[in-house]
Write an enzyme that holds these catalytic residues in place. Structure first.
Site, PDB file in Angstrom:
ATOM      1  N   ASP A 139      16.708  25.627 -10.257  1.00  0.00           N
ATOM      2  CA  ASP A 139      17.655  25.420  -9.492  1.00  0.00           C
ATOM      3  C   ASP A 139      17.246  23.763  -9.253  1.00  0.00           C
ATOM      4  O   ASP A 139      18.253  23.468  -8.454  1.00  0.00           O
ATOM      5  CB  ASP A 139      18.416  26.081  -8.689  1.00  0.00           C
ATOM      6  CG  ASP A 139      17.318  26.316  -7.446  1.00  0.00           C
ATOM      7  OD1 ASP A 139      16.318  26.044  -7.673  1.00  0.00           O
ATOM      8  OD2 ASP A 139      17.791  27.280  -6.274  1.00  0.00           O
ATOM      9  N   HIS A 144       3.902  -1.686   5.195  1.00  0.00           N
ATOM     10  CA  HIS A 144       4.319  -2.877   4.801  1.00  0.00           C
ATOM     11  C   HIS A 144       4.829  -3.067   6.970  1.00  0.00           C
ATOM     12  O   HIS A 144       6.290  -2.841   7.006  1.00  0.00           O
ATOM     13  CB  HIS A 144       6.087  -2.482   4.352  1.00  0.00           C
ATOM     14  CG  HIS A 144       6.809  -3.174   4.271  1.00  0.00           C
ATOM     15  ND1 HIS A 144       6.874  -4.533   2.669  1.00  0.00           N
ATOM     16  CD2 HIS A 144       7.995  -4.563   4.543  1.00  0.00           C
ATOM     17  CE1 HIS A 144       7.592  -5.066   2.902  1.00  0.00           C
ATOM     18  NE2 HIS A 144       8.630  -4.718   3.821  1.00  0.00           N
ATOM     19  N   LYS A 200       9.533 -17.909   2.885  1.00  0.00           N
ATOM     20  CA  LYS A 200      10.798 -16.873   1.881  1.00  0.00           C
ATOM     21  C   LYS A 200      12.039 -16.166   2.882  1.00  0.00           C
ATOM     22  O   LYS A 200      11.700 -16.130   3.448  1.00  0.00           O
ATOM     23  CB  LYS A 200      10.381 -15.520   1.402  1.00  0.00           C
ATOM     24  CG  LYS A 200      10.590 -14.720   0.244  1.00  0.00           C
ATOM     25  CD  LYS A 200      10.333 -13.649  -0.421  1.00  0.00           C
ATOM     26  CE  LYS A 200      10.060 -13.010   0.376  1.00  0.00           C
ATOM     27  NZ  LYS A 200       9.129 -10.985  -0.465  1.00  0.00           N
ATOM     28  N   ASP A 253      -0.400 -10.011  -2.092  1.00  0.00           N
ATOM     29  CA  ASP A 253       0.886  -9.438  -1.203  1.00  0.00           C
ATOM     30  C   ASP A 253       0.308  -8.100  -1.307  1.00  0.00           C
ATOM     31  O   ASP A 253       0.022  -6.968  -1.690  1.00  0.00           O
ATOM     32  CB  ASP A 253       2.147  -9.777  -1.810  1.00  0.00           C
ATOM     33  CG  ASP A 253       3.356  -9.808  -1.212  1.00  0.00           C
ATOM     34  OD1 ASP A 253       3.348  -9.157   0.119  1.00  0.00           O
ATOM     35  OD2 ASP A 253       4.035 -10.416  -1.603  1.00  0.00           O
ATOM     36  N   GLY A 255       9.542  -8.346  -8.630  1.00  0.00           N
ATOM     37  CA  GLY A 255       8.456  -9.211  -8.779  1.00  0.00           C
ATOM     38  C   GLY A 255       9.208 -10.275  -8.576  1.00  0.00           C
ATOM     39  O   GLY A 255       8.834 -11.705  -8.877  1.00  0.00           O
TER      40      GLY A 255
HETATM   41  C1  R5P Z   1       7.823  -7.989   1.258  1.00  0.00           C
HETATM   42  O1  R5P Z   1       8.090  -8.853   1.801  1.00  0.00           O
HETATM   43  C2  R5P Z   1       6.785  -7.317   0.484  1.00  0.00           C
HETATM   44  O2  R5P Z   1       5.614  -8.083   1.115  1.00  0.00           O
HETATM   45  C3  R5P Z   1       6.721  -8.098  -0.818  1.00  0.00           C
HETATM   46  O3  R5P Z   1       6.492  -9.386  -1.152  1.00  0.00           O
HETATM   47  C4  R5P Z   1       8.737  -7.449  -1.725  1.00  0.00           C
HETATM   48  O4  R5P Z   1       8.589  -6.415  -1.554  1.00  0.00           O
HETATM   49  C5  R5P Z   1       8.268  -8.180  -2.985  1.00  0.00           C
HETATM   50  O5  R5P Z   1       9.457  -7.131  -3.303  1.00  0.00           O
HETATM   51  P1  R5P Z   1       9.704  -8.222  -4.892  1.00  0.00           P
HETATM   52  O6  R5P Z   1       8.576  -7.674  -5.809  1.00  0.00           O
HETATM   53  O7  R5P Z   1      11.567  -6.971  -5.059  1.00  0.00           O
HETATM   54  O8  R5P Z   1      10.059  -9.485  -4.485  1.00  0.00           O
END
Ligand code: R5P
Length: 278
Positions: free
Chosen positions: A15, A108, A174, A200, A206
């Site tokens: 289940d 994060h 960004k 990052d 991406g």
């Molecule tokens: C966002 O602030 C993180 O540091 C990454 O830049 C982000 O999570 C990347 O996400 P994606 O690849 O979807 O742009």
């Protein structure tokens, strides 16, 4: 660390209910549970809770949680009325089963200095950037390197990476307008003819690195290599990133992916050894 892991038995009933069992003697011991949460966060989180609660109940002296990739970190605030602040809920659950402290890696923490503030439990956030830098130094051989953080929050990663590689770094700007839509701009970036290393924490759709790579190409960048701690690479992200002119994506094994070539085991091992000495 020179110790053997305890065996756990994990099963699912027809289940869908989970069953966990820890084999071995844990009474009076410090028990560390290492659980990454990518792709199936609810299930992995619940497995962790069952294991931690069982360890506590079976007499563990201390229970530590290691989350190489911790989910729900992006929902650390209420962006729109009515939203759940998921990270607070995760913290409550972890505390409720008697976990003493946790370790994360390049989590994060965009709006927070310290995860402990929101999870209300001691958190040590480790970084994989020196391990990624070491890999780049040995295997990629960049020249006249400029490290790029694709957004303001990635400054910490770009800074560490640049320090490790003894190179300079810049941070782009960004603006996100949707889960996959980002707009990236830059002021006075000297990318012409240089090898670029983007650093990052997460590469998910991406969108971020694709936009950054396009901008850097327009500005005359020679080679573009991407490093990230958590290569989530959802859908065909990797293909699209390469199509945007990125030569290679290098990630760690906090998340299993085709680019997970750097193991974070040493950084976890060192942290746990230091904890054991205290
Ligand atoms: C966002 O602030 C993180 O540091 C990454 O830049 C982000 O999570 C990347 O996400 P994606 O690849 O979807 O742009």
């Amino acid at each position: 660390m020179g110790i053997s892991p305890l065996q756990t038995e994990l099963k699912k009933f027809p289940d869908g209910e989970k069953y966990v069992r820890i084999h071995g003697e844990i009474e009076g011991k410090v028990v560390t549970i290492i659980q990454s949460m990518a792709y199936n966060p609810d299930e992995f989180l619940f497995e962790f809770l069952l294991l931690a609660d069982a360890a506590r109940d079976l007499g563990a002296r201390k229970v530590l949680g290691v989350f190489p990739y911790i989910s729900y970190a992006r929902q650390d605030t209420r962006f729109r009325a009515g939203e759940a602040v998921s990270l607070i809920t995760v913290g409550k659950l972890i505390r409720a089963v008697g976990v003493d402290s946790i370790y994360t890696i390049d989590s994060h923490r965009h709006r927070l200095q310290d995860f402990s503030d929101i999870l209300k439990i001691p958190v040590t956030d480790l970084t994989a950037m020196p391990l990624l830098a070491n890999y780049v130094r040995k295997r990629v051989k960049l020249r006249d390197t400029l490290v790029i953080g694709p957004d303001a929050e990635s400054e910490q990663f770009a800074h560490t990476m640049a320090k490790e590689l003894a190179s300079s770094y810049e941070v782009l700007e960004k603006k996100r307008s949707g889960p996959r839509e980002v707009r990236i701009t830059a002021r006075n970036i000297d990318a012409k003819g240089r090898d670029i290393l983007i650093a990052d924490d997460i590469v998910s759709t991406g969108g971020t690195v694709i936009e950054a790579a396009r901008l850097l190409r327009r500005q005359g960048a020679k080679r573009i290599v991407v490093t990230c701690t958590h290569p989530l690479l959802v859908g065909n992200a990797l293909k699209q990133i390469m199509a945007a002119g990125v030569e290679r994506v290098i990630g760690t094994d906090t998340v299993q992916s085709p680019v997970s070539v750097v193991s974070v085991a040493p950084v976890i091992g060192d942290a746990l050894s230091a904890e054991a000495r205290h």
